[in-house]
Design an enzyme around this catalytic site. Structure first.
Site, PDB file in Angstrom:
ATOM      1  CG  ASN A 152       2.819   2.654  -7.842  1.00  0.00           C
ATOM      2  OD1 ASN A 152       2.182   1.923  -8.594  1.00  0.00           O
ATOM      3  ND2 ASN A 152       3.476   2.187  -6.800  1.00  0.00           N
ATOM      4  CB  SER A 200      -4.409   9.547  -2.093  1.00  0.00           C
ATOM      5  OG  SER A 200      -4.014   9.660  -0.744  1.00  0.00           O
ATOM      6  CB  THR A 238     -16.604  12.080  12.915  1.00  0.00           C
ATOM      7  OG1 THR A 238     -17.545  11.583  13.873  1.00  0.00           O
ATOM      8  CG2 THR A 238     -16.596  13.602  12.939  1.00  0.00           C
ATOM      9  CB  CYS A 326       3.264   0.761  -0.081  1.00  0.00           C
ATOM     10  SG  CYS A 326       2.202   2.183  -0.363  1.00  0.00           S
TER      11      CYS A 326
END
Length: 392
Positions: A152, A200, A238, A326
């Site tokens: 990354n 992602s 859910t 991050c």
């Protein structure tokens, strides 16, 4: 501010219009819980099943091998911890590299506190894992190899097929964090010998908060989230129906004209590298010169601080990064740049530009022009640079 240029596509991407349009009905009229048996619940269930098929087709997997998660970090954690605890009777040894995303490194560090042993492989000056060191690290206690597909920060692409082959021959599961690679390179999980793969949606023009863990049929893995029976009893909660639908659409769009997309990005990337290295002295390009992501450029610029560069660029309407999104708020030098052998003082002056679909040649020109001025101004305040100019 003259204009705004976004060059941090590795951090996140905007949601494409076509993706949002396909998601919208699942926020409004098709809002049913997929676990419900009435019509709008069945509509949501059908949308998830269809998305599973769409994702599986792109990476040559089976639909039942696709599990939807909240994103790359959850997928990495589930793959690593799930395999580790499920296979503890076979062994307690995991192999990874020193330049992984922190979602992988911190998951491995967690396991070390729970009786597992982790080998952190070195990388060469370009960030590539040594395959001989990998082979030699495997023991009869090794249960998992987890090596990222593409880095990354510096964009280096690993020899994934070879790593997967080594793992397969030794009977060891192979997981790859493909968060940066998906949407940029062709991926066939069978040809590449991949057992588990993380992705992602927000890295390929889909929504945030949704991802995928591909788990090859037959892989022994524990659930990561406990509760209901969703995702074939393996991932409770859910389902994020709109997000899942958006992920599938974004992935399809990414692979519809991948060749043209990459051709454009490589051209812009190489232009940026050429212009910056020609116009600014004491600049190093980090990562492999050829085996790298099409839109990734990582510079180390000596005699300036990365944070000062970022703030100055921001004032000129340019969004870039000093490394991983991050950790870009951290003052510590990048663990990736230290691992490829850069000294602390040079690693501190790192700058990552990652280009995407909406960048233009004019954007590159503006970034180069701005960066030249910024570096010149910052170096005027650097006594070290003055000494170098004077030959001291």
């Amino acid at each position: 501010m003259e204009r705004y240029v976004y060059m941090d596509y590795a951090a996140t991407t905007p949601v494409k219009k076509e993706v949002l349009e396909e998601m919208m009905p699942y926020f409004t009229e098709k809002y049913g819980n997929p676990s419900s048996i009435y019509r709008i619940g069945r509509e949501s269930r059908a949308a998830i099943d269809e998305a599973r098929e769409r994702v599986a087709k792109i990476i040559e997997a089976k639909p039942k091998e696709i599990y939807f998660t909240s994103g790359g970090s959850e997928s990495d954690n589930w793959a690593i911890k799930g395999v580790a605890f499920a296979n503890r009777d076979k062994g307690n040894h995991i192999i990874t590299s020193k330049i992984e995303h922190h979602a992988v490194l911190h998951a491995c560090e967690y396991l070390e506190k729970h009786g597992f042993e982790v080998t952190y492989l070195d990388v060469d000056e370009y960030g590539i894992v040594d395959l001989e060191q990998l082979k030699n690290a495997i023991t009869d206690k090794t249960i998992l190899i987890t090596i990222m597909f593409a880095n990354n920060e510096i964009g280096t692409i690993q020899p994934i097929q070879e790593i997967g082959k080594i793992a397969r021959e030794k009977g060891v599961y192979f997981h790859t964090d493909a968060v940066q690679a998906i949407g940029n390179v062709e991926i066939d999980v069978n040809k590449l010998n991949i057992d588990l793969l993380s992705m992602s949606a927000h890295k390929f023009y889909g929504p945030k908060g949704v991802g995928v863990l591909y788990i090859r049929e037959g892989v022994k893995i524990h659930p990561y989230i406990h509760g209901g029976a969703q995702e074939k009893n393996r991932r409770a909660g859910t389902e994020n129906v709109a997000g899942i639908v958006g992920l599938a659409k974004a992935l399809e769009l990414a692979y519809e004209n991948l060749e043209e997309h990459n051709k454009k990005l490589v051209y812009l990337r190489d232009k940026l590298i050429k212009e910056v290295t020609n116009k600014i002295d004491y600049v190093r390009v980090n990562g492999h010169p050829e085996k790298r992501l099409p839109g990734n450029v990582n510079f180390s610029i000596e005699f300036v601080e990365g944070e000062a560069l970022l703030l100055s660029l921001d004032m000129m309407g340019i969004a870039a990064s000093s490394g991983s999104a991050c950790t870009s708020g951290s003052l510590d030098p990048s663990h990736v740049l230290l691992a490829i052998g850069l000294p602390h003082e040079i690693a501190h002056g790192s700058l990552r530009f990652t280009l995407g679909d909406f960048n233009t040649e004019e954007d590159v020109d503006y970034v180069v022009e701005s960066l030249v001025k910024i570096v010149e101004r910052l170096r005027e305040m650097s006594p070290l640079y003055e000494n170098v100019k004077e030959g001291k």
